[in-house]
Design a protein around this motif. Sequence first.
Motif, PDB file in Angstrom:
ATOM      1  N   PHE A 203       0.851  -1.189   0.000  1.00  0.00           N
ATOM      2  CA  PHE A 203       0.000   0.000   0.000  1.00  0.00           C
ATOM      3  C   PHE A 203       0.888   1.240   0.000  1.00  0.00           C
ATOM      4  O   PHE A 203       2.005   1.215   0.510  1.00  0.00           O
TER       5      PHE A 203
ATOM      6  N   ASP B  78      -7.365  -6.123   5.227  1.00  0.00           N
ATOM      7  CA  ASP B  78      -6.132  -6.305   4.456  1.00  0.00           C
ATOM      8  C   ASP B  78      -4.967  -6.761   5.323  1.00  0.00           C
ATOM      9  O   ASP B  78      -4.011  -7.359   4.821  1.00  0.00           O
TER      10      ASP B  78
ATOM     11  N   MET C  64      -5.868   1.492   2.977  1.00  0.00           N
ATOM     12  CA  MET C  64      -5.775   0.223   3.684  1.00  0.00           C
ATOM     13  C   MET C  64      -6.980   0.006   4.586  1.00  0.00           C
ATOM     14  O   MET C  64      -7.476   0.921   5.219  1.00  0.00           O
TER      15      MET C  64
END
Length: 306
Positions: free
Chosen positions: A54, A270, A266
Amino acid sequence: MKVKNLKKSIAIILVAVTLVGCKKDDIPELIEPSEIPIDYVQVVKKDLSDLTIFSGAVTPEVTTIAFEADGKLADVNKFVGDTVKKNEVLGNMDTEDIQKQITAINGDITYANQMKDYEIALTGMEIEMQNQTIAKLNAQLAILAQPIATTESTTQASTEATTINTTVSDINKKINDANTQIKVLQSNIELITSKNVNQVQILKDKLSKLQSIINDSSIKSPIDGEIIAMVNANNGVLTIGDSVISEKPAYYIADNSNLYIMSLGMKDVDINDAQRIYVIIDEKQYEIVKEDYTDAEISLANINKK
């Protein structure tokens, strides 16, 4: 001085590592080897790593500071990019207009007290006049109370006595009226005094507030940090002579000793199963700890250098 907290950003990369085990059903069936000679190797069952990457940002805690009242900036001691210490003076507001207001209010207080004294003195003079009237009336009563030698007939004497009694009654009524008027005037003095006390107190309260603004005309940094923005009343860059609005942030100060890592993209799902979470900043890895926020944003804080 009003203080609030915000954040500013520096781009980084977030990596969540999730271990994925090989399932038995995923292993292909063995086929009969061909007659062609081949080399064999031993297969060892191990877990595989699943990397999820990310983008994110390093965000220091940001404190905002505002002036206590509307006004204009008189001088600036620190600018954007400068480091500051806690309680260091960043700038001062122009207090010339406030000083004029203070002078005017002091004049109003003096005038109010002078008017009170004048009205009380005037009322006192009216009381004195009523007292003088009462004294004159009492003198008349004293004269009328003296016996009158007369050689007149009984009828004439009776008529004269009746006249005197009527006159005495009228005088006593005037004395009572004068005493009533004195009580009214004395009550007026109490009202004048009470009105003045309330009026002066209101003016003194205004004076106290203005004096407080004078005392707080200097804006100070509440923390050690770095100035990252200076904003005027029109949301432009704050400079000398610009207008400022009370409680509207004028200075933004970043606390670089208190850093966060944020990734708006995020989600909890996740990284819930991740065995390791770390960031890469300038090709260096840093272990981090997940910290949940009520607004559903995720902040990864407590950076520890690997």
